[in-house]
Scaffold this active site. Structure first.
Site, short mmCIF file in Angstrom:
data_model
loop_
_atom_site.label_atom_id
_atom_site.label_comp_id
_atom_site.label_asym_id
_atom_site.label_seq_id
_atom_site.Cartn_x
_atom_site.Cartn_y
_atom_site.Cartn_z
N ASP A 189 0.86 -1.18 0.00
CA ASP A 189 0.00 0.00 0.00
C ASP A 189 0.90 1.23 0.00
OD1 ASP A 189 -2.50 -1.28 0.07
OD2 ASP A 189 -2.42 -1.49 2.25
N ASP A 192 -7.00 -1.45 -4.66
CA ASP A 192 -8.07 -1.12 -3.71
C ASP A 192 -9.01 -0.08 -4.31
OD1 ASP A 192 -6.88 -2.79 -1.81
OD2 ASP A 192 -5.81 -1.14 -0.85
#
Length: 178
Positions: free
Chosen positions: A120, A151
């Site tokens: 991330d 995401d």
């Protein structure tokens, strides 16, 4: 495969997701965050052992493996099935499914190649009042969990599916009464 052209959207999401993760892993962001908009957005390296926005990261083994490896594979198969049986008029739903597929495959690839972790790097927070105060009172934080391109594609795809469903279930206007 019927509706195969929508798979190109999935492939584009997958490529963009993996390229951005590769770029982050090979940049100075791994060692120190890069501020994009002070007080709001930055690139910051992180690894997530959970699902979307860190969900299930605290789950004990072997359940985490089941939830994060087997369930997403079943979901990917289900998305492919829905893409196959959807009609050509279901364009919005097909785009939503394609975005979800690309994001799911991108994060699943990370889990398989990075020992169960997903990279991330997008870090968003709201430090300006009164928004910050409202977020802290309402959600306990003004900081959004770190996320990535995959995401984002999953969330946008889900929103498109929800919008398409709401649009289809909207009551039809009745004719004028005399």
């Amino acid at each position: 495969m019927k509706n195969a052209r929508y798979v190109s959207i999935s492939v584009a999401v997958l490529i963009l997701d993996q390229l951005t993760k590769w770029a982050i892993l090979h940049s100075s962001v791994v060692e120190r965050p890069y501020v994009i908009v002070p007080g709001y957005a930055r690139f910051a390296f992180g690894e997530n052992s959970g699902a979307l926005f860190g969900m299930f990261s605290g789950l004990e083994q072997p359940w985490r493996t089941v939830v994060l490896l087997i369930v997403p594979l079943a979901a990917i198969a289900l998305v492919l099935f829905f893409m196959r049986v959807s009609g050509e008029k279901d364009r919005l739903a097909l785009v939503g499914l394609a975005l979800i597929l690309g994001g799911a495959v991108g994060n699943q690839l990370d889990r398989l190649l990075r020992h169960g972790r997903v990279v991330d790097f997008m870090d968003v927070s709201f430090d300006a009042e009164p928004v910050r105060g409202w977020l802290v009172r309402t959600f306990g934080s003004s900081h959004w969990p770190a996320f990535n391109v995959a995401d984002s594609a999953i969330v946008v795809g889900a929103l498109l599916l929800a919008f398409d469903l709401l649009r289809q279930t909207k009551p039809k206007p009745r004719g004028k009464r005399s």
